[in-house]
Design a protein around this motif. Structure first.
Motif, PDB file in Angstrom:
ATOM      1  N   PRO A 148       0.796  -1.234   0.000  1.00  0.00           N
ATOM      2  CA  PRO A 148       0.000   0.000   0.000  1.00  0.00           C
ATOM      3  C   PRO A 148       0.830   1.287   0.000  1.00  0.00           C
ATOM      4  N   ILE A 149       2.029   1.246   0.545  1.00  0.00           N
ATOM      5  CA  ILE A 149       2.859   2.446   0.587  1.00  0.00           C
ATOM      6  C   ILE A 149       3.435   2.780  -0.777  1.00  0.00           C
ATOM      7  N   THR A 150       3.712   1.767  -1.585  1.00  0.00           N
ATOM      8  CA  THR A 150       4.411   1.991  -2.851  1.00  0.00           C
ATOM      9  C   THR A 150       3.626   1.594  -4.094  1.00  0.00           C
ATOM     10  N   GLU A 151       2.451   1.025  -3.937  1.00  0.00           N
ATOM     11  CA  GLU A 151       1.661   0.578  -5.083  1.00  0.00           C
ATOM     12  C   GLU A 151       1.390   1.736  -6.043  1.00  0.00           C
ATOM     13  N   GLY A 152       1.705   1.513  -7.322  1.00  0.00           N
ATOM     14  CA  GLY A 152       1.444   2.524  -8.340  1.00  0.00           C
ATOM     15  C   GLY A 152       2.475   3.632  -8.421  1.00  0.00           C
ATOM     16  N   ILE A 153       3.475   3.609  -7.550  1.00  0.00           N
ATOM     17  CA  ILE A 153       4.544   4.623  -7.582  1.00  0.00           C
ATOM     18  C   ILE A 153       5.586   4.216  -8.619  1.00  0.00           C
ATOM     19  N   ALA A 154       5.920   5.119  -9.531  1.00  0.00           N
ATOM     20  CA  ALA A 154       6.936   4.838 -10.543  1.00  0.00           C
ATOM     21  C   ALA A 154       8.327   5.176 -10.001  1.00  0.00           C
ATOM     22  N   SER A 155       9.353   4.665 -10.684  1.00  0.00           N
ATOM     23  CA  SER A 155      10.722   5.035 -10.337  1.00  0.00           C
ATOM     24  C   SER A 155      10.854   6.557 -10.385  1.00  0.00           C
ATOM     25  N   PHE A 156      11.737   7.100  -9.543  1.00  0.00           N
ATOM     26  CA  PHE A 156      11.900   8.546  -9.519  1.00  0.00           C
ATOM     27  C   PHE A 156      13.348   8.914  -9.256  1.00  0.00           C
ATOM     28  N   THR A 157      13.697  10.132  -9.632  1.00  0.00           N
ATOM     29  CA  THR A 157      15.050  10.647  -9.442  1.00  0.00           C
ATOM     30  C   THR A 157      15.064  11.575  -8.236  1.00  0.00           C
ATOM     31  N   ILE A 158      16.124  11.462  -7.446  1.00  0.00           N
ATOM     32  CA  ILE A 158      16.241  12.262  -6.238  1.00  0.00           C
ATOM     33  C   ILE A 158      17.686  12.715  -6.059  1.00  0.00           C
ATOM     34  N   THR A 159      17.887  13.834  -5.418  1.00  0.00           N
ATOM     35  CA  THR A 159      19.218  14.282  -5.007  1.00  0.00           C
ATOM     36  C   THR A 159      19.289  14.113  -3.505  1.00  0.00           C
ATOM     37  N   VAL A 164      10.433  16.224  -3.813  1.00  0.00           N
ATOM     38  CA  VAL A 164      10.129  15.194  -4.815  1.00  0.00           C
ATOM     39  C   VAL A 164       8.704  14.692  -4.581  1.00  0.00           C
ATOM     40  N   PRO A 165       7.823  14.788  -5.579  1.00  0.00           N
ATOM     41  CA  PRO A 165       6.419  14.392  -5.380  1.00  0.00           C
ATOM     42  C   PRO A 165       6.245  12.959  -4.892  1.00  0.00           C
ATOM     43  N   GLU A 166       7.043  12.038  -5.417  1.00  0.00           N
ATOM     44  CA  GLU A 166       6.922  10.641  -5.001  1.00  0.00           C
ATOM     45  C   GLU A 166       7.297  10.447  -3.535  1.00  0.00           C
ATOM     46  N   VAL A 167       8.309  11.176  -3.078  1.00  0.00           N
ATOM     47  CA  VAL A 167       8.711  11.099  -1.669  1.00  0.00           C
ATOM     48  C   VAL A 167       7.584  11.606  -0.778  1.00  0.00           C
ATOM     49  N   ARG A 168       6.961  12.683  -1.170  1.00  0.00           N
ATOM     50  CA  ARG A 168       5.878  13.257  -0.389  1.00  0.00           C
ATOM     51  C   ARG A 168       4.678  12.317  -0.338  1.00  0.00           C
ATOM     52  N   GLU A 169       4.356  11.710  -1.480  1.00  0.00           N
ATOM     53  CA  GLU A 169       3.234  10.773  -1.513  1.00  0.00           C
ATOM     54  C   GLU A 169       3.510   9.534  -0.667  1.00  0.00           C
TER      55      GLU A 169
END
Length: 236
Positions: free
Chosen positions: A149-160, A215-220
């Motif tokens: 549930p924490i990561t379902e549907g989350i795509a790979s992302f780039t972060i610094t 980063v939007p993915e980190v926030r989600e």
């Protein structure tokens, strides 16, 4: 978005440790979480707020804290309250270098060591061991469990950020996402879930500075983690 109201105590601060710039990250963590209207965040810059009776009224404790070069031990009341929090099933979130808090290997702060904290935090930074990180910079994070549930549907992302590796611990964990380290040449897990007493625990190694929390993915993922750790039935 969850329909239930979730109260989070976000522990941050400690003037001895400036490298991770908690003054910048804490407001961004609060902002990201409260984008879910059901989540309300109370920020404390005093670790001894864990000793207050009101602690047990919170649904989640989130740690954005490390006692770098600060040997002060947690009070016995704070320790007792954290254990009670775990026994009643409150959610726990560990962010970035909070995995190094209250550890025997902390420079000039080894006497703050609290073994119970190492049960809560499944993987910790050991300054006497092999724990290190790649040079701060950009890298790709990829999901290793796209059904959770924490990561379902989350795509790979780039972060610094800092890419931690060789964190130590023997608590069973379930990894959620990872990145490829230039130093080790291996896929290094960067987040996982585990259990502490009756609590669910989410730990991420991401979050060195403000760039991570933009980063939007980190926030989600952060919002989802807070919801997920509260979904285990709490004990009265």
């Amino acid at each position: 978005m969850t329909s239930k109201h979730i109260n989070v105590l976000l522990i941050s601060g400690n003037d001895q440790h400036k490298w991770h710039n908690w003054e910048e990250t804490t407001p961004l963590i609060k902002e990201a979480l409260e984008e879910n209207g059901a989540i309300h965040v109370t920020v404390s810059y005093d670790i001894e707020s864990l000793a207050e009776e009101s602690l047990l009224a919170f649904d989640v404790i989130a740690f954005n804290y490390c006692n770098w070069q600060d040997p002060t031990e947690l009070s016995e009341q704070a320790k007792t309250n954290v254990i009670k929090f775990g026994e009643r099933g409150g959610g726990i979130v560990i962010l970035h270098f909070a995995n190094g808090a209250f550890h025997f290997s902390l420079p000039e702060a080894g006497q703050s060591d609290w073994p119970e904290y190492h049960r809560i935090v499944p993987r910790a930074w050991n300054h006497h061991g092999k724990s290190r990180h790649d040079k701060y910079g950009e890298f790709e994070v990829f999901i290793t469990d796209n059904t959770h549930p924490i990561t379902e549907g989350i795509a790979s992302f780039t972060i610094t950020d800092e890419l931690y590796f060789d964190q130590e611990g023997d608590v069973d964990i379930h990894p959620l996402y990872a990145a490829h380290s230039k130093i080790t040449g291996k896929e290094e897990p960067l987040a996982w879930v585990s259990e502490y007493r009756n609590s669910r625990v989410y730990q991420t190694l991401l979050g060195h500075d403000r760039n991570a929390y933009l980063v939007p993915e980190v926030r989600e993922i952060l919002r989802r983690s807070v919801v997920w750790v509260t979904e285990k039935e709490q004990q009265s």
